[in-house]
Design an enzyme around this catalytic site. Sequence first.
Site, PDB file in Angstrom:
ATOM      1  N   CYS A  82      -6.171  14.954  20.522  1.00  0.00           N
ATOM      2  CA  CYS A  82      -5.235  15.010  21.600  1.00  0.00           C
ATOM      3  C   CYS A  82      -6.150  15.399  22.687  1.00  0.00           C
ATOM      4  CB  CYS A  82      -4.470  15.854  21.147  1.00  0.00           C
ATOM      5  SG  CYS A  82      -4.883  17.631  20.796  1.00  0.00           S
ATOM      6  N   GLU A 102      -0.923   6.907  25.970  1.00  0.00           N
ATOM      7  CA  GLU A 102      -1.792   7.670  25.203  1.00  0.00           C
ATOM      8  C   GLU A 102      -2.001   6.463  23.990  1.00  0.00           C
ATOM      9  OE1 GLU A 102      -0.749  10.345  21.836  1.00  0.00           O
ATOM     10  OE2 GLU A 102      -2.351  11.614  22.504  1.00  0.00           O
ATOM     11  N   GLU A 124       3.280  20.743  20.586  1.00  0.00           N
ATOM     12  CA  GLU A 124       2.131  20.301  21.009  1.00  0.00           C
ATOM     13  C   GLU A 124       1.945  18.830  20.827  1.00  0.00           C
ATOM     14  OE1 GLU A 124      -0.071  21.642  23.102  1.00  0.00           O
ATOM     15  OE2 GLU A 124       0.496  23.645  22.955  1.00  0.00           O
ATOM     16  N   LYS A 184       5.480  20.917   6.511  1.00  0.00           N
ATOM     17  CA  LYS A 184       5.441  19.661   5.976  1.00  0.00           C
ATOM     18  C   LYS A 184       4.283  19.093   6.545  1.00  0.00           C
ATOM     19  CE  LYS A 184       6.447  15.899   7.863  1.00  0.00           C
ATOM     20  NZ  LYS A 184       5.684  15.002   7.068  1.00  0.00           N
TER      21      LYS A 184
HETATM   22  P1  NAP Z   1       3.812  11.923  14.847  1.00  0.00           P
HETATM   23  O1  NAP Z   1       4.088  10.543  14.303  1.00  0.00           O
HETATM   24  O2  NAP Z   1       4.683  12.407  15.908  1.00  0.00           O
HETATM   25  O3  NAP Z   1       4.173  12.988  13.393  1.00  0.00           O
HETATM   26  C1  NAP Z   1       3.928  14.307  13.560  1.00  0.00           C
HETATM   27  C2  NAP Z   1       4.662  14.839  12.451  1.00  0.00           C
HETATM   28  O4  NAP Z   1       5.821  14.907  12.543  1.00  0.00           O
HETATM   29  C3  NAP Z   1       4.304  14.237  11.041  1.00  0.00           C
HETATM   30  O5  NAP Z   1       4.029  15.240  10.041  1.00  0.00           O
HETATM   31  C4  NAP Z   1       5.507  13.321  10.864  1.00  0.00           C
HETATM   32  O6  NAP Z   1       5.811  12.963   9.632  1.00  0.00           O
HETATM   33  C5  NAP Z   1       6.601  14.402  11.546  1.00  0.00           C
HETATM   34  N1  NAP Z   1       7.621  13.457  11.980  1.00  0.00           N
HETATM   35  C6  NAP Z   1       8.054  12.008  12.042  1.00  0.00           C
HETATM   36  N2  NAP Z   1       9.115  12.081  12.369  1.00  0.00           N
HETATM   37  C7  NAP Z   1       9.754  13.156  12.333  1.00  0.00           C
HETATM   38  C8  NAP Z   1      11.149  13.452  12.536  1.00  0.00           C
HETATM   39  N3  NAP Z   1      12.126  12.773  12.725  1.00  0.00           N
HETATM   40  N4  NAP Z   1      11.336  14.820  12.383  1.00  0.00           N
HETATM   41  C9  NAP Z   1      10.781  15.686  12.084  1.00  0.00           C
HETATM   42  N5  NAP Z   1       9.444  15.365  11.745  1.00  0.00           N
HETATM   43  C10 NAP Z   1       8.795  14.055  11.860  1.00  0.00           C
HETATM   44  O7  NAP Z   1       2.259  12.046  15.319  1.00  0.00           O
HETATM   45  P2  NAP Z   1       1.223  11.718  14.597  1.00  0.00           P
HETATM   46  O8  NAP Z   1       0.875  10.173  14.759  1.00  0.00           O
HETATM   47  O9  NAP Z   1       0.961  12.223  13.336  1.00  0.00           O
HETATM   48  O10 NAP Z   1      -0.167  12.466  15.316  1.00  0.00           O
HETATM   49  C11 NAP Z   1      -0.749  11.782  16.569  1.00  0.00           C
HETATM   50  C12 NAP Z   1      -0.033  12.717  17.772  1.00  0.00           C
HETATM   51  O11 NAP Z   1      -0.300  13.767  17.767  1.00  0.00           O
HETATM   52  C13 NAP Z   1      -0.642  12.019  18.737  1.00  0.00           C
HETATM   53  O12 NAP Z   1       0.217  11.978  20.171  1.00  0.00           O
HETATM   54  C14 NAP Z   1      -1.776  13.227  19.481  1.00  0.00           C
HETATM   55  O13 NAP Z   1      -1.776  13.525  20.824  1.00  0.00           O
HETATM   56  C15 NAP Z   1      -0.720  14.396  18.922  1.00  0.00           C
HETATM   57  N6  NAP Z   1      -1.375  15.592  18.721  1.00  0.00           N
HETATM   58  C16 NAP Z   1      -1.402  16.591  19.857  1.00  0.00           C
HETATM   59  C17 NAP Z   1      -2.041  17.837  19.608  1.00  0.00           C
HETATM   60  C18 NAP Z   1      -1.994  18.864  20.452  1.00  0.00           C
HETATM   61  O14 NAP Z   1      -2.346  19.939  20.157  1.00  0.00           O
HETATM   62  N7  NAP Z   1      -1.521  18.840  21.773  1.00  0.00           N
HETATM   63  C19 NAP Z   1      -3.143  17.891  18.587  1.00  0.00           C
HETATM   64  C20 NAP Z   1      -3.296  16.977  17.555  1.00  0.00           C
HETATM   65  C21 NAP Z   1      -2.339  15.724  17.776  1.00  0.00           C
HETATM   66  P3  NAP Z   1       5.147  11.667   8.957  1.00  0.00           P
HETATM   67  O15 NAP Z   1       3.581  11.718   9.112  1.00  0.00           O
HETATM   68  O16 NAP Z   1       5.616  11.419   7.632  1.00  0.00           O
HETATM   69  O17 NAP Z   1       5.402  10.621   9.929  1.00  0.00           O
END
Ligand code: NAP
Length: 479
Positions: free
Chosen positions: A282, A381, A248, A173
């Site tokens: 990130c 963040e 992550e 997904k």
């Molecule tokens: P996010 O809002 O947490 O979403 C990540 C994924 O989770 C998306 O596919 C999202 O779907 C899905 N999701 C949302 N609610 C969910 C639920 N209740 N159950 C299961 N899945 C769910 O994060 P983002 O805004 O896409 O990305 C930014 C974040 O990612 C930042 O905090 C960044 O630091 C982190 N990041 C970390 C790394 C690392 O390796 N440490 C690398 C890259 C990014 P939807 O898109 O449909 O909401």
Amino acid sequence: MTQEHNNLINGEWVAGTAYTPNINPSNTADVQGHYTQASAAQLDDAVQAARAAFAGWSVSGIQARADALDKIGTEILARREELGTLLAREEGKTQPEGIGEAARAGNIFKFFAGECLRLAGETLPSVRPGIGVEITREPLGVIGIITPWNFPIAIPAWKIAPALAYGNCVVFKPADLVPGCAWALAEIISRSGIPAGVFNLVMGRGSVIGDPLVTHPGIDAISFTGSQAVGNRIALQCATSLKKFQLEMGGKNPQVILDDANLAQAVELSVQSAFFSTGQRCTASSRLIVTEGIYPQFVEGMKARMATLKIGDALEAGIDIGPVASLAQLEQDLGYVGIAQGEGATLVAGGERLQRASEGFYMQPALITDTTGAMRINREEVFGPVASILRVKDYDAALAEANNTPFGLSAGIATSSLKYATHFKRHSQAGMVMVNLPTAGVDYHVPFGGRKGSSYGPREQGRYAQEFFTVVKTSYTGM
Ligand code: NAP
């Protein structure tokens, strides 16, 4: 309407409940394509297909897996410009950054094609005479893969490639904001010779299909990258059903600049890691921790270099920084600039929305001074082109401030001192440490991951990926 893109379930392209437009953040009038939204019932179909395919795939020969992954990697590399352009158009990275990310994805598949052939076990003598002990690694089962929007092809690649290499089946997904690269990757995988059902793509909102994917009893493990809020929720859900999980999450990565640093190098690497890819990495540096002796020159150097940055359409040649990926993220970035000022910090450069020829989510990178480690700008963040500076007395204070965070993904130090570089590598509470390099920018063949609130579970990438994507078995044979 532009081309419609469907889910891949059991080897078939299946329409979901509706289509949503994939909008270019550089130009909101540009719709790249329409992507379907899977229903919860289709998510269930995908899990059932993966379960059915697991029996065959988990015992398929390693040559077949290696050939398929190599084919996927070869095609991605051959199409890196096209895929990188798609990436820039849907996410807002500059085109060269997008092409670099696509190449990384291709190389990851090539790497894991080789890893299929290198999965080793151990043979030991038993403490009981006449018995042999074998330790082997087996596939886990069906893996649910959930990815964020900021690396739309590299992060899916670094989860999907090892999952398949070690004999698992996948339900993937992607982030709802960036379905284009995910669909293109799925289309390439669908022609690689992998049997139907081994790899499935379901597109849609996290709340609609992400949540049921995590809780589905047919899923054995979840590999997630995204925010801490969603990661925490997934951890609780997986713990309840005893699923294996790997998270992550976010970062608040420090970049230390010591008095003995090369000033030009320190400025360049700070600008690079704080603002390139629009600060949406990130591993981006968002806290620049600067010792007193170099502080005035460093701030002036940053302001001068930031004044030269070209911000514009991600597909325009010569641009340094593209738009923010979405309006919601832009509002968050601008909001944090205001929060910092409200806490008494000083905005010394940028921090405002920009207008360009096309309607997009452009922002002038922000530099904020007069901050303390207790301020929200240094604890939470932002995930945008916003960096704050902390002024400290000496190396010891810099190290303490670097570790003064609930996160622990990446950390950097700019110094010409071997003593301080060595000490920092040892005592930084981060999963990845950089000396005289930006905190962002990592290799694909070595472990990736953090500590504290940034990560949970085994490392991703390199041969360390096998820790998550396999399960260990110990077998005893009487002679
Ligand atoms: P996010 O809002 O947490 O979403 C990540 C994924 O989770 C998306 O596919 C999202 O779907 C899905 N999701 C949302 N609610 C969910 C639920 N209740 N159950 C299961 N899945 C769910 O994060 P983002 O805004 O896409 O990305 C930014 C974040 O990612 C930042 O905090 C960044 O630091 C982190 N990041 C970390 C790394 C690392 O390796 N440490 C690398 C890259 C990014 P939807 O898109 O449909 O909401």
